[in-house]
Design a protein around this motif. Structure first.
Motif: not given
Length: 387
Positions: A179-197
């Motif tokens: 799976a791949s997750f997003s940490f874009h600012p419109r997501k519930s938690v953010t790192t600015g840009e960023g993601g997690m697999v």
């Protein structure tokens, strides 16, 4: 016609950040270790534990995470990957990045997620994977999808919107091969840009770990802290620079500690929105999956064109005049120029995706909304009920 309320500006989304995130970046700045390092490693560990997976790898975005998964699975020219026709374009683009063919499938107008019957119509001998999107934080029915697919076809979760979400008690990110997750600012938690697999496959995790760092046999941190930091690692795989910085990892750790509280707050607001609009019969509100947990990345309405007093776009314009920001849920990939022209597609080829693109409407939902903001959004939407 209902009287429209005075203008009050309410953005579609705002990241909930503050002093704790600002203080968190002090450590990496003072240590001098700014690229992927100990903060990222700690973030990965906590993310894996929360999502009930043995492996989590931080990357630069959900998009690069999806690309990394496909590349590590060695999906390439001649292969087909089924993706929803109603999703952010990145879900399809990553298949093209690998030289494979994205095969669009229609979506369910009620859940906005893949229509399993249509997925099965698109399966061929070249189908290697299906990317199941948990759109807006509502998990796909992964049990039904898995049971329906022929053996040998991998299921990849596009969990961009689904950090903290769950299906039948199992966390998003643990429901497919990877799976791949997003940490874009419109997501519930953010790192600015960023993601997690995430994955439970150790061999795939090891391959992705190397490929996110140019294909290096060991990480930069391992090399610099090892006995011979002056020796470069070996490179046996074609890789990419998809590393998250430790600055982002530090912010991610703070944000991630608030994840469940953020989702609970959003869920409470979503419930109140649903109650406030219950008597508007042409406005379909989103629902919680039975036995699951919605991640509530967004609150997306469906405007029934047969009963609504005006077109969705006219509603969005009227709400903008009242200061209420809205967006279409997302776009229909087959109606975007690149895919329309490349594959000769027409709007009616995927009627569910077309309708969702034309009639969905996201209204503000975020953790910095005040009671006044919430009440204004409700009044503004209700003022449209009579045209």
């Amino acid at each position: 016609m209902s009287e429209r309320p005075a203008r009050r500006d309410v953005p579609i989304s705002l990241p909930s950040t503050g002093e704790a995130e600002l203080e968190a970046v002090r450590g990496p700045i003072e240590s001098g270790w700014l690229t992927q390092g100990p903060k990222v490693a700690e973030f990965e560990k906590r993310f894996a534990e929360r999502h009930d997976v043995p492996h989590a790898l931080a990357v630069t975005s959900c998009t690069t995470g999806l690309h990394l998964i496909l590349a590590a699975m060695e999906i390439g020219p001649g292969d087909e990957v089924i993706v929803p026709a109603f999703t952010w374009v990145a879900t399809a683009n990553v298949v093209l990045y690998c030289g494979a063919t994205p095969v669009l499938a229609d979506v369910d107008r009620d859940t906005f997620n893949l229509d399993i019957d249509d997925v099965l119509r698109r399966v061929t001998s070249r189908t290697k994977a299906v990317i199941a999107v948990h759109l807006f934080g509502r998990c796909m029915d992964m049990d039904a999808l898995s049971a329906a697919l022929p053996s040998g076809i991998e299921i990849i979760e596009d969990a961009a919107c689904a950090a903290g979400a769950a299906w039948q008690g199992r966390p998003a990110g643990s429901l497919g091969r990877a799976a791949s997750f997003s940490f874009h600012p419109r997501k519930s938690v953010t790192t600015g840009e960023g993601g997690m697999v995430t994955t439970d496959d150790p061999a795939l995790a090891e391959r992705m770990n190397m490929m996110r760092n140019h294909g290096a046999s060991i990480s930069e941190e391992q090399r610099h802290h090892g006995p011979r930091p002056y020796l470069l690692p070996d490179f046996n795989l074609l890789g990419f620079n998809y590393r998250m910085t430790d600055l982002q990892g530090a912010v991610g750790l703070v944000q991630f500690g608030k994840l469940d509280r953020f989702i609970d707050e959003r869920a409470a607001m979503a419930k109140r929105f649903t109650e406030a609009f219950a008597d508007i019969n042409w406005l379909r509100t989103p629902t919680e999956p039975q036995g699951g947990r919605h991640g509530w990345q967004a609150y997306v309405l469906y405007v029934d064109p047969d009963g609504a007093p005006m077109l969705r776009n006219d509603m969005m314009e009227a709400l903008q005049e009242m200061g209420v920001s809205t967006r279409p849920g997302t776009h229909a990939v087959h109606m975007l120029g690149l895919y329309r022209d490349r594959y000769g597609l027409a709007p009616h080829d995927f009627p569910g995706a077309r309708d969702c693109a034309e009639h969905s409407m996201a209204i503000p939902l975020h953790n910095r909304m005040t009671e006044e903001d919430f009440d204004h959004v409700v009044r503004a939407v209700r003022s449209l009920a009579h045209g």
